[in-house]
Design a protein around this motif. Structure first.
Motif, PDB file in Angstrom:
ATOM      1  N   ILE A  64       0.860  -1.180   0.000  1.00 25.85           N
ATOM      2  CA  ILE A  64       0.000   0.000   0.000  1.00 25.85           C
ATOM      3  C   ILE A  64       0.899   1.233   0.000  1.00 25.85           C
ATOM      4  O   ILE A  64       1.785   1.367   0.843  1.00 25.85           O
ATOM      5  CB  ILE A  64      -0.928   0.011   1.229  1.00 25.85           C
ATOM      6  N   SER A  65       0.690   2.117  -0.954  1.00 34.03           N
ATOM      7  CA  SER A  65       1.516   3.335  -1.030  1.00 34.03           C
ATOM      8  C   SER A  65       0.758   4.568  -0.525  1.00 34.03           C
ATOM      9  O   SER A  65       1.383   5.550  -0.130  1.00 34.03           O
ATOM     10  CB  SER A  65       1.989   3.574  -2.465  1.00 34.03           C
ATOM     11  N   GLU A  66      -0.569   4.489  -0.532  1.00 34.04           N
ATOM     12  CA  GLU A  66      -1.367   5.614  -0.034  1.00 34.04           C
ATOM     13  C   GLU A  66      -2.772   5.103   0.261  1.00 34.04           C
ATOM     14  O   GLU A  66      -3.384   4.448  -0.577  1.00 34.04           O
ATOM     15  CB  GLU A  66      -1.420   6.720  -1.092  1.00 34.04           C
ATOM     16  N   ASP A  67      -3.281   5.386   1.490  1.00 30.18           N
ATOM     17  CA  ASP A  67      -4.613   4.928   1.850  1.00 30.18           C
ATOM     18  C   ASP A  67      -5.082   5.672   3.091  1.00 30.18           C
ATOM     19  O   ASP A  67      -4.268   6.102   3.914  1.00 30.18           O
ATOM     20  CB  ASP A  67      -4.591   3.421   2.127  1.00 30.18           C
ATOM     21  N   ASN A  68      -6.386   5.818   3.239  1.00 30.25           N
ATOM     22  CA  ASN A  68      -6.957   6.485   4.408  1.00 30.25           C
ATOM     23  C   ASN A  68      -7.266   5.517   5.544  1.00 30.25           C
ATOM     24  O   ASN A  68      -7.476   5.946   6.673  1.00 30.25           O
ATOM     25  CB  ASN A  68      -8.233   7.234   4.028  1.00 30.25           C
ATOM     26  N   ASP A  69      -7.327   4.210   5.247  1.00 29.27           N
ATOM     27  CA  ASP A  69      -7.728   3.237   6.253  1.00 29.27           C
ATOM     28  C   ASP A  69      -6.610   2.291   6.700  1.00 29.27           C
ATOM     29  O   ASP A  69      -6.604   1.855   7.844  1.00 29.27           O
ATOM     30  CB  ASP A  69      -8.892   2.393   5.733  1.00 29.27           C
ATOM     31  N   PHE A  70      -5.701   1.947   5.799  1.00 27.41           N
ATOM     32  CA  PHE A  70      -4.670   0.961   6.120  1.00 27.41           C
ATOM     33  C   PHE A  70      -3.292   1.614   6.109  1.00 27.41           C
ATOM     34  O   PHE A  70      -3.043   2.540   5.336  1.00 27.41           O
ATOM     35  CB  PHE A  70      -4.719  -0.199   5.112  1.00 27.41           C
ATOM     36  N   PRO A  71      -2.382   1.103   6.938  1.00 27.86           N
ATOM     37  CA  PRO A  71      -1.046   1.700   7.009  1.00 27.86           C
ATOM     38  C   PRO A  71      -0.274   1.581   5.694  1.00 27.86           C
ATOM     39  O   PRO A  71      -0.298   0.538   5.041  1.00 27.86           O
ATOM     40  CB  PRO A  71      -0.352   0.891   8.107  1.00 27.86           C
ATOM     41  N   VAL A  72       0.387   2.654   5.329  1.00 26.07           N
ATOM     42  CA  VAL A  72       1.270   2.642   4.155  1.00 26.07           C
ATOM     43  C   VAL A  72       2.374   1.629   4.427  1.00 26.07           C
ATOM     44  O   VAL A  72       2.921   1.558   5.518  1.00 26.07           O
ATOM     45  CB  VAL A  72       1.848   4.057   3.906  1.00 26.07           C
ATOM     46  N   GLY A  73       2.673   0.820   3.433  1.00 24.37           N
ATOM     47  CA  GLY A  73       3.699  -0.214   3.569  1.00 24.37           C
ATOM     48  C   GLY A  73       3.146  -1.597   3.803  1.00 24.37           C
ATOM     49  O   GLY A  73       3.864  -2.585   3.631  1.00 24.37           O
ATOM     50  N   ASN A  74       1.870  -1.704   4.210  1.00 20.80           N
ATOM     51  CA  ASN A  74       1.271  -3.026   4.352  1.00 20.80           C
ATOM     52  C   ASN A  74       1.258  -3.729   3.000  1.00 20.80           C
ATOM     53  O   ASN A  74       1.106  -3.099   1.955  1.00 20.80           O
ATOM     54  CB  ASN A  74      -0.173  -2.923   4.860  1.00 20.80           C
ATOM     55  N   ARG A  75       1.418  -5.032   3.049  1.00 23.37           N
ATOM     56  CA  ARG A  75       1.368  -5.813   1.815  1.00 23.37           C
ATOM     57  C   ARG A  75      -0.076  -5.975   1.348  1.00 23.37           C
ATOM     58  O   ARG A  75      -0.995  -6.068   2.150  1.00 23.37           O
ATOM     59  CB  ARG A  75       1.996  -7.184   2.028  1.00 23.37           C
TER      60      ARG A  75
END
Length: 126
Positions: free
Chosen positions: A11-22
């Motif tokens: 994940i590179s950008e998101d409002n709900d999940f941490p950036v960097g999560n697979r």
């Protein structure tokens, strides 16, 4: 035929999940190998065999990365006969009947892979 994939899907950008999560259901490493042999002459001419290996590495089960699906190595095989325009084949998927998981969308929604199965086909080419 052979293939290998290295995929670093995060994940590179998101409002709900941490950036960097697979990203869920995307293994970092996967490969496949499929080979066949067909007798070209003699009393076994037209008879053939195939063997395939399919590997999926460990992968996340959801975007929050709260659980992982384990890696697996599935083996498939085939036996076939070809003569002129005729072909008959038996395909064996998950030859050793391993337990594996294809995909998941949450811890409550995990989909197992198919057990050992056999498929027979007969064809005639026009």
């Amino acid at each position: 035929m052979a293939g290998y994939a290295y995929t670093d899907a995060r994940i590179s950008e998101d409002n709900d999940f941490p950036v960097g999560n697979r990203i869920n259901n995307v293994p970092e490493n996967s490969f496949n190998l499929w080979t066949t042999y067909r007798f070209q002459a003699g009393s076994l001419e037209g008879l053939g065999f195939g063997l395939g290996l399919f590997y999926q590495g460990e992968r996340q089960g959801d975007l929050a990365n709260t659980f992982q699906l384990p890696s697996y190595l599935r083996t498939d095989a085939a036996i076939f006969y070809e003569r002129d325009r005729f072909r008959a084949a038996l395909n064996f998927r998950n030859l050793f009947d391993i337990e594996y998981y294809e995909t998941a969308s949450s811890v409550l929604s995990v989909f197992p892979g198919a057990p050992f199965e056999v498929q027979g086909t007969i064809s005639w080419t026009f």
